[in-house]
Design a protein around this motif. Sequence first.
Motif, short mmCIF file in Angstrom:
data_model
loop_
_atom_site.label_atom_id
_atom_site.label_comp_id
_atom_site.label_asym_id
_atom_site.label_seq_id
_atom_site.Cartn_x
_atom_site.Cartn_y
_atom_site.Cartn_z
N TYR A 261 0.84 -1.20 0.00
CA TYR A 261 0.00 0.00 0.00
C TYR A 261 0.88 1.26 0.00
CZ TYR A 261 -3.42 3.48 1.45
OH TYR A 261 -4.22 4.60 1.52
N GLN A 262 1.96 1.21 0.76
CA GLN A 262 2.85 2.37 0.81
C GLN A 262 3.43 2.66 -0.57
OE1 GLN A 262 2.54 3.94 3.61
NE2 GLN A 262 1.59 2.20 4.65
N ALA B 83 -5.15 14.16 -10.88
CA ALA B 83 -6.24 14.76 -10.13
C ALA B 83 -6.34 16.26 -10.40
CB ALA B 83 -6.07 14.51 -8.63
N VAL B 84 -5.19 16.93 -10.46
CA VAL B 84 -5.20 18.37 -10.76
C VAL B 84 -5.77 18.60 -12.16
CG1 VAL B 84 -3.74 20.38 -11.17
CG2 VAL B 84 -3.39 18.98 -9.13
N ARG B 85 -5.39 17.76 -13.09
CA ARG B 85 -5.95 17.88 -14.45
C ARG B 85 -7.47 17.80 -14.41
NH1 ARG B 85 -1.86 13.55 -17.13
NH2 ARG B 85 -0.18 14.97 -17.75
N ALA B 86 -8.00 16.93 -13.56
CA ALA B 86 -9.45 16.74 -13.46
C ALA B 86 -10.11 17.76 -12.54
CB ALA B 86 -9.75 15.33 -12.94
N GLY B 87 -9.31 18.42 -11.70
CA GLY B 87 -9.85 19.40 -10.76
C GLY B 87 -10.36 18.81 -9.46
N VAL B 88 -10.22 17.49 -9.30
CA VAL B 88 -10.70 16.84 -8.09
C VAL B 88 -9.86 15.60 -7.81
CG1 VAL B 88 -12.46 15.46 -9.29
CG2 VAL B 88 -12.74 15.96 -6.86
N SER C 267 -8.07 6.54 -4.17
CA SER C 267 -8.34 5.20 -4.69
C SER C 267 -8.48 4.23 -3.52
CB SER C 267 -7.19 4.74 -5.58
OG SER C 267 -7.29 3.36 -5.83
N LEU C 268 -9.52 3.43 -3.58
CA LEU C 268 -9.73 2.40 -2.56
C LEU C 268 -9.36 1.02 -3.10
CD1 LEU C 268 -13.08 3.72 -1.05
CD2 LEU C 268 -10.74 4.13 -0.25
N ALA C 269 -8.76 0.98 -4.29
CA ALA C 269 -8.34 -0.28 -4.88
C ALA C 269 -7.23 -0.91 -4.04
CB ALA C 269 -7.83 -0.05 -6.31
N CYS D 238 2.85 6.25 -5.83
CA CYS D 238 2.40 6.50 -7.20
C CYS D 238 1.16 7.39 -7.22
CB CYS D 238 2.10 5.17 -7.90
SG CYS D 238 3.55 4.10 -8.05
N GLU D 239 0.25 7.14 -6.31
CA GLU D 239 -0.98 7.93 -6.26
C GLU D 239 -0.75 9.37 -5.84
OE1 GLU D 239 -3.68 5.64 -3.86
OE2 GLU D 239 -4.03 4.23 -5.50
N HIS D 240 0.26 9.61 -5.01
CA HIS D 240 0.51 10.99 -4.56
C HIS D 240 1.53 11.71 -5.42
CE1 HIS D 240 -2.12 11.06 -1.13
NE2 HIS D 240 -1.70 9.86 -0.80
#
Length: 173
Positions: free
Chosen positions: A55-56, A70-75, A79-81, A61-63
């Motif tokens: 998870y770490q 996320a910035v491109r999308a504005g939100v 992820s809970l995957a 990768c997620e951060h």
Amino acid sequence: MTISLYDALIPQFRQLLGSTKSLLTKTEAHCAEHDLPHSDLIGARLIEDMQPFAYQVKSTCEHSIGAIRAVRAGVCTPSLAAPPESFEALHAMVDAADSDLAALTREEIEGFVGQDMRFEFKTMVIPFTAENFLLSFAQPNFYFHATTAYDVLRMKGVSLGKMVFLGRLAMKG
């Protein structure tokens, strides 16, 4: 001296993703040397109520590239995957994140400045500007998860030094 948003983020993300890749390689070697199942370290935790090593790694990768997306999308919605359950899949995830970061342009990242951004999770909504989200939320989370991944492995006896964590330094020249 002024520093750009690109310079404050992208080289550091790539540096520590490189060191995360080294952590994975060294951990695989540790498992082979000590005849340990990969799952012993992929699922290792510092303490029971913390997320496991995999998870770490996923969170680095997620951060990093995930935060840019996320910035491109504005939100940003976390992820809970479930994280990958193999070294091969973790390597692939880190490689893809680094490759995507390498493809970013300075102009795109600088263009985020002043853009509205929000973090949403369940009933929580936090408004940000893109740069505040990246610098005060994503980047500290990125470092937290990279450090925790390193710490889990050290706690489990994987031979790692500080230079493995630091990775390839940005040196003069």
